[in-house]
Design an enzyme around this catalytic site. Sequence first.
Site, short mmCIF file in Angstrom:
data_model
loop_
_atom_site.label_atom_id
_atom_site.label_comp_id
_atom_site.label_asym_id
_atom_site.label_seq_id
_atom_site.Cartn_x
_atom_site.Cartn_y
_atom_site.Cartn_z
N ARG A 1 36.56 -1.96 -5.05
CA ARG A 1 36.83 -3.21 -4.26
C ARG A 1 37.97 -3.71 -5.12
NH1 ARG A 1 35.36 -9.35 -4.49
NH2 ARG A 1 36.44 -9.89 -2.89
N GLU B 1 30.27 -6.20 2.43
CA GLU B 1 31.52 -5.69 1.89
C GLU B 1 31.26 -4.37 1.24
OE1 GLU B 1 31.77 -9.66 0.47
OE2 GLU B 1 33.75 -9.53 0.30
N HIS C 1 39.17 -11.92 1.32
CA HIS C 1 38.10 -11.57 1.94
C HIS C 1 37.99 -10.78 3.21
CE1 HIS C 1 36.72 -15.84 0.37
NE2 HIS C 1 35.95 -15.17 -0.61
N ARG D 1 37.93 -24.88 -5.55
CA ARG D 1 39.12 -24.93 -5.42
C ARG D 1 39.82 -26.05 -4.35
NH1 ARG D 1 38.89 -18.70 -3.71
NH2 ARG D 1 38.09 -17.70 -5.82
N ASN E 1 32.79 -2.92 -8.45
CA ASN E 1 33.52 -4.07 -8.13
C ASN E 1 33.75 -4.45 -9.58
OD1 ASN E 1 34.83 -6.67 -7.73
ND2 ASN E 1 32.93 -7.05 -6.49
#
Length: 403
Positions: free
Chosen positions: A90, A387, A179, A240, A7
């Site tokens: 990823r 993941e 996601h 956010r 990643n």
Amino acid sequence: MKVLVVNAGSSSLKYQLFDTVSSDVLAKGICERIGIDGAITHKVPGREVYSADIKMENHTVATQILVETLCSPTLGVLKSMDEIEAVGHRIVHGGAYLKESVLVDDEVLKKLEGCLDLAPLHTAAHLMGIHGCIEAMPGKPQVLVIDTAFHSTMPPEAYTYALPKDMCEKYHIRRYGFHGTSHRYVSGEMIKILGKPAEDTKIVTCHLGNGSSISAVKGGKVIDTSMGFTPLDGFIMGSRCGAIDPAIVPFVMEKENMTPDQMNNFMNKNCGLLGVSGGLSSDCRNLGEAVEAGNADAKLAIDILCYQIKKYVGAYAAAMNGIDALVFTAGIGENRDEIRSAACKNMDYLGLKLDEEINAKTKLQGDNVCISTPDSKVKVYVIPTNEELVIARDTEMIVSGKR
Ligand code: ADP
């Protein structure tokens, strides 16, 4: 098969080495401060954590160092690099071009470069990671596993924004969702638990972390999701803002004399739980403590989060004509029982009943846990996301020609 999952960020490279037969993580770690000075943290189950400052000029050098570490007689778990059969990356944004996991070749790299416009920072970092791996491990098959891919099944009424058609086409503006690898993993686990054909299942998956998103998964396929053109859309997150009245954006820019870049940064870094709590924290652990101490701003931030989760669950239950299961995952979803409890209050209209006692005990479990009562019409589960395992499995399937 031994698969290295990577990643890549702009100055970091997280890695996990998987044995896909046992699903075991053989080693994992992170190379940080790439291009600045450089450091590696390397963990092997059952051994002491190894950390060192090592100069890493770029992602190629970082990859060389992590491979050397994996093959080191004292720190490593491999005899040689040959044991790594493939690398899985990823990828945050696949744009309009990459809609499923794919083996890297020149054409695929060109398509990924085409996503630079949509997610400039992430895509540039991914490209550095991929080129770094190609240079450090020449000839090793590389697979891209894409976070937007699982959402590519959304129908046009869910992914189209109410903007002029030609503008959406020109700039590829649509809801993409993020996601996806996590929503795919936890909905897949939930389908197995429900024990009926995937086509007959209706699941809402809540990935609640620093970034959060909720998806409606019908028949094993996403029909809607809260994040949109970017990961800023949806509901309140750590820092956010999620969806706000779009007219607030030019209003604040004008009042505060902000450029588009500054406004974008502001909405990503200064809002959400952090903003509502008056700058206290973006982290639910700190906010939870502040709520206990009577801080009203922290309470409002958490109340907004729980209320917005409840609204999404209701909206997606409406979109799917009911739900069989509700899943919580990621840092908040797996660990914050008070948020799960508040979000699930007053859902008798769905026949959803939480077992408050089990829910209160469910944190850091590592296992899938049912937190609804036996007579609840909707099964509510905490499912720890994984993941990296999805990336390792996809990579194995593609490299071995099973897909
Ligand atoms: P990211 O989106 O960066 O991967 P995480 O999934 O780790 O983030 O989620 C971060 C959020 O989860 C924070 O608000 C944090 O408070 C909460 N969280 C993470 N781990 C725990 C824990 N062990 N106990 C309580 N809260 C946790």
